[in-house]
Motif scaffolding. Structure first.
Motif, PDB file in Angstrom:
ATOM      1  N   VAL A  84     -12.687  -0.226  49.439  1.00 11.84           N
ATOM      2  CA  VAL A  84     -12.696  -0.275  47.985  1.00 11.84           C
ATOM      3  C   VAL A  84     -11.554  -1.182  47.545  1.00 11.84           C
ATOM      4  N   ILE A  85     -11.811  -1.998  46.573  1.00 12.09           N
ATOM      5  CA  ILE A  85     -10.797  -2.907  46.062  1.00 12.09           C
ATOM      6  C   ILE A  85     -10.757  -2.781  44.545  1.00 12.09           C
ATOM      7  N   GLY A  86      -9.574  -2.871  43.983  1.00  9.18           N
ATOM      8  CA  GLY A  86      -9.460  -2.716  42.545  1.00  9.18           C
ATOM      9  C   GLY A  86      -8.102  -3.134  42.025  1.00  9.18           C
ATOM     10  N   TRP A  87      -7.771  -2.615  40.848  1.00  4.37           N
ATOM     11  CA  TRP A  87      -6.551  -3.014  40.154  1.00  4.37           C
ATOM     12  C   TRP A  87      -5.841  -1.830  39.541  1.00  4.37           C
ATOM     13  N   PHE A  88      -4.554  -1.754  39.763  1.00  3.86           N
ATOM     14  CA  PHE A  88      -3.655  -0.915  39.002  1.00  3.86           C
ATOM     15  C   PHE A  88      -2.854  -1.798  38.055  1.00  3.86           C
ATOM     16  N   ARG A  89      -2.274  -1.180  37.057  1.00  6.46           N
ATOM     17  CA  ARG A  89      -1.340  -1.894  36.211  1.00  6.46           C
ATOM     18  C   ARG A  89      -0.164  -0.987  35.875  1.00  6.46           C
ATOM     19  N   ALA A 147      -9.477  -0.315  37.383  1.00  4.38           N
ATOM     20  CA  ALA A 147     -10.858  -0.419  37.828  1.00  4.38           C
ATOM     21  C   ALA A 147     -10.886  -0.637  39.327  1.00  4.38           C
ATOM     22  N   CYS A 148     -11.984  -0.273  39.939  1.00  2.00           N
ATOM     23  CA  CYS A 148     -12.176  -0.569  41.347  1.00  2.00           C
ATOM     24  C   CYS A 148     -13.656  -0.649  41.642  1.00  2.00           C
ATOM     25  N   ILE A 149     -13.962  -1.228  42.782  1.00  8.28           N
ATOM     26  CA  ILE A 149     -15.347  -1.461  43.147  1.00  8.28           C
ATOM     27  C   ILE A 149     -15.498  -1.311  44.652  1.00  8.28           C
ATOM     28  N   SER A 150     -16.639  -0.826  45.067  1.00  6.65           N
ATOM     29  CA  SER A 150     -16.893  -0.638  46.483  1.00  6.65           C
ATOM     30  C   SER A 150     -17.184  -1.970  47.156  1.00  6.65           C
ATOM     31  N   SER A 151     -17.098  -1.960  48.460  1.00  7.58           N
ATOM     32  CA  SER A 151     -17.313  -3.194  49.213  1.00  7.58           C
ATOM     33  C   SER A 151     -18.717  -3.734  49.040  1.00  7.58           C
ATOM     34  N   SER A 152     -19.662  -2.852  48.830  1.00  5.97           N
ATOM     35  CA  SER A 152     -21.044  -3.262  48.622  1.00  5.97           C
ATOM     36  C   SER A 152     -21.347  -3.589  47.171  1.00  5.97           C
ATOM     37  N   SER A 153     -20.381  -3.385  46.297  1.00  8.87           N
ATOM     38  CA  SER A 153     -20.507  -3.637  44.861  1.00  8.87           C
ATOM     39  C   SER A 153     -21.556  -2.758  44.196  1.00  8.87           C
ATOM     40  N   ASP A 154     -21.904  -1.657  44.831  1.00  6.90           N
ATOM     41  CA  ASP A 154     -22.919  -0.781  44.269  1.00  6.90           C
ATOM     42  C   ASP A 154     -22.345   0.374  43.462  1.00  6.90           C
ATOM     43  N   SER A 155     -21.021   0.494  43.406  1.00  6.88           N
ATOM     44  CA  SER A 155     -20.388   1.512  42.587  1.00  6.88           C
ATOM     45  C   SER A 155     -19.045   1.004  42.105  1.00  6.88           C
ATOM     46  N   SER A 156     -18.643   1.454  40.948  1.00  7.59           N
ATOM     47  CA  SER A 156     -17.388   1.009  40.364  1.00  7.59           C
ATOM     48  C   SER A 156     -16.805   2.103  39.482  1.00  7.59           C
ATOM     49  N   TYR A 157     -15.536   1.943  39.173  1.00  9.06           N
ATOM     50  CA  TYR A 157     -14.826   2.882  38.315  1.00  9.06           C
ATOM     51  C   TYR A 157     -14.028   2.096  37.289  1.00  9.06           C
ATOM     52  N   TYR A 158     -13.979   2.614  36.079  1.00  6.94           N
ATOM     53  CA  TYR A 158     -13.164   2.034  35.030  1.00  6.94           C
ATOM     54  C   TYR A 158     -12.367   3.126  34.335  1.00  6.94           C
ATOM     55  N   ILE A 204     -15.228  -5.505  36.485  1.00  7.89           N
ATOM     56  CA  ILE A 204     -14.801  -5.816  37.843  1.00  7.89           C
ATOM     57  C   ILE A 204     -16.010  -6.251  38.654  1.00  7.89           C
ATOM     58  N   SER A 205     -15.794  -7.215  39.501  1.00  5.85           N
ATOM     59  CA  SER A 205     -16.853  -7.704  40.362  1.00  5.85           C
ATOM     60  C   SER A 205     -16.243  -8.144  41.681  1.00  5.85           C
ATOM     61  N   LYS A 206     -17.084  -8.388  42.642  1.00  7.04           N
ATOM     62  CA  LYS A 206     -16.611  -8.806  43.956  1.00  7.04           C
ATOM     63  C   LYS A 206     -17.562  -9.807  44.560  1.00  7.04           C
ATOM     64  N   ASP A 207     -16.985 -10.849  45.106  1.00  4.34           N
ATOM     65  CA  ASP A 207     -17.769 -11.848  45.808  1.00  4.34           C
ATOM     66  C   ASP A 207     -18.081 -11.365  47.208  1.00  4.34           C
ATOM     67  N   LYS A 208     -19.058 -11.990  47.810  1.00  2.00           N
ATOM     68  CA  LYS A 208     -19.365 -11.701  49.206  1.00  2.00           C
ATOM     69  C   LYS A 208     -18.230 -12.127  50.121  1.00  2.00           C
ATOM     70  N   LYS A 221     -15.227 -11.352  49.704  1.00  2.34           N
ATOM     71  CA  LYS A 221     -14.192 -10.321  49.546  1.00  2.34           C
ATOM     72  C   LYS A 221     -13.142 -10.699  48.520  1.00  2.34           C
ATOM     73  N   THR A 222     -13.504 -11.517  47.588  1.00  9.26           N
ATOM     74  CA  THR A 222     -12.646 -11.821  46.458  1.00  9.26           C
ATOM     75  C   THR A 222     -13.088 -10.989  45.264  1.00  9.26           C
ATOM     76  N   ALA A 223     -12.178 -10.203  44.731  1.00  5.60           N
ATOM     77  CA  ALA A 223     -12.472  -9.378  43.570  1.00  5.60           C
ATOM     78  C   ALA A 223     -12.019 -10.079  42.304  1.00  5.60           C
ATOM     79  N   HIS A 224     -12.704  -9.795  41.228  1.00  2.40           N
ATOM     80  CA  HIS A 224     -12.382 -10.388  39.941  1.00  2.40           C
ATOM     81  C   HIS A 224     -12.346  -9.297  38.880  1.00  2.40           C
ATOM     82  N   LEU A 225     -11.415  -9.417  37.990  1.00  2.00           N
ATOM     83  CA  LEU A 225     -11.325  -8.518  36.851  1.00  2.00           C
ATOM     84  C   LEU A 225     -11.353  -9.359  35.590  1.00  2.00           C
TER      85      LEU A 225
END
Length: 125
Positions: A33-38, A49-60, A70-74, A76-80
């Motif tokens: 899981v990859i995401g962002w704290f502030r 926010a965070c997102i699973s490696s498969s991009s099939d679930s996320s949290y805000y 939040i999104s993630k490239d194949k 493994k680059t995440a974007h917010l």
């Protein structure tokens, strides 16, 4: 070695937008899981926010819901994508990651093994 490198921070006026990116490398598992704290001055670290490696679930977080995406490239680059920014969004934003197959309803700072160096986001009035 897992490394997280943030980019895209900066300063904007209220109502503006910014896009943070986090390039992840060194994971040995396909499940993470990859995401962002502030963290704003004088405040506790907040999971954004965070997102699973498969991009099939996320949290805000409630503060981000409806404004941030939040999104993630194949690769493994995440974007917010942060829209309608407010001064309360001013903080250092940390990319975070950990081995986990799914996103849960919440983000505990102590539960994330890997942290980036942080990127400053400043929203002026």
């Amino acid at each position: 070695e897992v490394q997280l490198v943030e980019s895209g921070g900066g300063a904007v006026e209220t109502g503006g937008s910014l896009r943070l990116s986090c390039r992840a490398s060194g994971f040995i598992s396909d499940d993470y899981v990859i995401g962002w704290f502030r963290q704003a001055p004088g405040k506790e670290r907040e999971g954004v926010a965070c997102i699973s490696s498969s991009s099939d679930s996320s949290y805000y977080a409630d503060s981000a819901k409806g404004r941030f995406t939040i999104s993630k490239d194949k690769s493994k680059t995440a974007h917010l994508e942060m829209n309608s920014l407010k001064p309360d969004d001013t903080a250092v934003y940390y990319c975070v990651a950990d081995a986990a197959p799914f996103v849960v309803d919440g983000m505990d700072p102590s539960g994330w093994k890997y942290w980036g160096q942080g990127a400053q986001v400043t929203v002026s009035s």
